[in-house]
Design an enzyme around this catalytic site. Structure first.
Site, PDB file in Angstrom:
ATOM      1  N   ILE A 138      34.709  42.274  34.708  1.00  0.00           N
ATOM      2  CA  ILE A 138      34.495  41.749  36.057  1.00  0.00           C
ATOM      3  C   ILE A 138      33.008  41.894  36.366  1.00  0.00           C
ATOM      4  CG2 ILE A 138      36.812  42.116  36.948  1.00  0.00           C
ATOM      5  CD1 ILE A 138      35.977  44.704  38.151  1.00  0.00           C
ATOM      6  N   ASP A 139      32.515  41.037  37.228  1.00  0.00           N
ATOM      7  CA  ASP A 139      31.082  41.011  37.516  1.00  0.00           C
ATOM      8  C   ASP A 139      30.597  42.326  38.121  1.00  0.00           C
ATOM      9  OD1 ASP A 139      30.935  38.444  36.604  1.00  0.00           O
ATOM     10  OD2 ASP A 139      31.094  37.527  38.583  1.00  0.00           O
ATOM     11  N   LYS A 140      29.311  42.572  37.958  1.00  0.00           N
ATOM     12  CA  LYS A 140      28.702  43.798  38.483  1.00  0.00           C
ATOM     13  C   LYS A 140      28.948  43.953  39.981  1.00  0.00           C
ATOM     14  CE  LYS A 140      24.200  46.072  39.064  1.00  0.00           C
ATOM     15  NZ  LYS A 140      22.748  45.989  38.795  1.00  0.00           N
ATOM     16  N   SER A 141      28.788  42.882  40.738  1.00  0.00           N
ATOM     17  CA  SER A 141      28.904  42.953  42.197  1.00  0.00           C
ATOM     18  C   SER A 141      30.348  42.969  42.679  1.00  0.00           C
ATOM     19  CB  SER A 141      28.165  41.785  42.841  1.00  0.00           C
ATOM     20  OG  SER A 141      28.675  40.562  42.362  1.00  0.00           O
ATOM     21  N   THR A 142      31.305  42.790  41.761  1.00  0.00           N
ATOM     22  CA  THR A 142      32.727  42.749  42.122  1.00  0.00           C
ATOM     23  C   THR A 142      33.365  44.118  41.905  1.00  0.00           C
ATOM     24  OG1 THR A 142      32.842  40.437  41.425  1.00  0.00           O
ATOM     25  CG2 THR A 142      34.929  41.610  41.685  1.00  0.00           C
TER      26      THR A 142
END
Length: 211
Positions: A138-142
């Protein structure tokens, strides 16, 4: 395992040759590994082989003598104790096959140029004797749940479930602003996307993406 030959055990049977080498030589660029296979510097049972070759138990991989065993020369990643404590509190479930973690936003799953360590580095430092891998990303910001495997058999099983659409993923987003009149919160967005180097854009030739 030594610096010239790698022997395949049951746990790594049926893995692709390239993926297996990626996991062994984590600091080596993938392009270098593909180059070694293409040039015949890497051989399986003394034969030239393709990167997609599915390894079998007892296969013997010959590698160039200039490569070292990363397990014997691994530089220990410096993880602050505070970060380890946060990780332990984020574990939602764990058994001998996998661990489920509630990843907070802004924590990368991998280390990179802007961060010295990622989630997988933390888990590997805490479990030095286990073969830890990310089952998905999953993305860093998620923020949200992420599964890491403790052995290759579970990793393959999880990937097969992903391939068969047996895993359901739910995402929640907080949006700023208002939808246009023709769009509401129950709309289905059905488009085709295609990856172009470092970005994903809409393309009729791409894969379907339904949201």
């Amino acid at each position: 395992m030594n610096s010239k030959n790698l022997k395949i055990d049951n746990d790594n049977s049926e893995r692709r040759l390239d993926n297996y080498l990626f996991s062994i030589y984590k600091s080596l660029p993938k392009s270098k590994i593909y180059s070694m296979i293409r040039k015949g510097e890497v051989r399986v049972n003394s034969k030239r082989i393709k990167p997609s070759y599915k390894l079998k138990s007892e296969d013997e991989i010959r590698i160039p003598p200039y490569l070292i065993n990363y397990r014997e020369h691994l530089i220990q990643v410096k993880i602050p104790q505070k970060r380890i404590d946060i990780y332990k509190k984020s574990v939602l479930f764990e058994n001998h096959n996998y661990v489920v973690i509630n990843k907070e936003a802004e924590l990368s799953v991998h280390s990179g140029s802007k961060n010295s360590f990622g989630l997988i580095d933390i888990v590997r430092v805490i479990n030095p004797n286990l073969d830890i891998d990310l089952c998905h990303r999953i993305d860093k910001s998620t923020s949200g749940c992420i599964v890491l495997s403790k052995n290759k058999k579970f990793l393959r099983n999880f990937h097969m479930q992903l391939k068969n659409n047996s895993v359901k993923k739910n995402y929640k987003a907080i949006l700023a602003g208002l939808f246009e009149d023709k769009i509401n919160t129950k709309s289905i967005i059905n488009i085709s996307t295609q990856r172009d180097q470092h970005k994903v854009e809409m393309s009729s030739r791409g894969k379907k993406a339904i949201t």
